[in-house]
Scaffold this active site. Sequence first.
Site, PDB file in Angstrom:
ATOM      1  N   TYR A 120      16.800 -10.163 -11.357  1.00 23.79           N
ATOM      2  CA  TYR A 120      17.356 -11.321 -11.442  1.00 23.79           C
ATOM      3  C   TYR A 120      18.744 -11.629 -12.036  1.00 23.79           C
ATOM      4  CZ  TYR A 120      12.900 -13.235 -10.368  1.00 23.79           C
ATOM      5  OH  TYR A 120      11.686 -13.497  -9.456  1.00 23.79           O
ATOM      6  N   HIS A 172      17.803 -18.962  -3.841  1.00 22.68           N
ATOM      7  CA  HIS A 172      17.048 -17.758  -4.609  1.00 22.68           C
ATOM      8  C   HIS A 172      18.058 -16.719  -4.981  1.00 22.68           C
ATOM      9  CE1 HIS A 172      13.269 -19.737  -3.370  1.00 22.68           C
ATOM     10  NE2 HIS A 172      13.751 -19.922  -2.406  1.00 22.68           N
TER      11      HIS A 172
END
Length: 152
Positions: A26, A103
């Site tokens: 991430y 996302h």
Amino acid sequence: MTSPRRLLLVNGPNLNLLGTREPAIYGTATLADVERVTTDAAARRGFEVRAVQSNHEGVLLDEIHAARQDCAGIVINPGGLTHTSVVLRDALSGVGLPVAEVHISDVRAREDFRHHSYVADVALVHVVGEGVAGYATAVARLIDIITGQAEG
């Protein structure tokens, strides 16, 4: 009545941990960075952003429902609810606002269970795997749709 020039930014479960949670997947940007990127991208087009993050599905549903009153569209990263929540999908569908699904990671290149999105069929915009910058991409594309500037 003119259309509101506000977007609802929804970040789902565990996205409050951005910056420390699995940085190899991430990155190191935080939720505050996500909100800043989104707000800045919207401001460049004359829109404002109301941001919500929750680890509780019902809170997210309530915020999505409330968006009918003062938002022109929704930018959402549902987190893990992407792959599990029919009720989140139904809330997005039910409010009748244009939706952009974001996302940070490329969910299509990850575990098999992450390949299905319950949100995908109600979202007009899909931005996957662009990191936090993907939020700005989603905002720009969603505002193009809202303002009638999208290429058809």
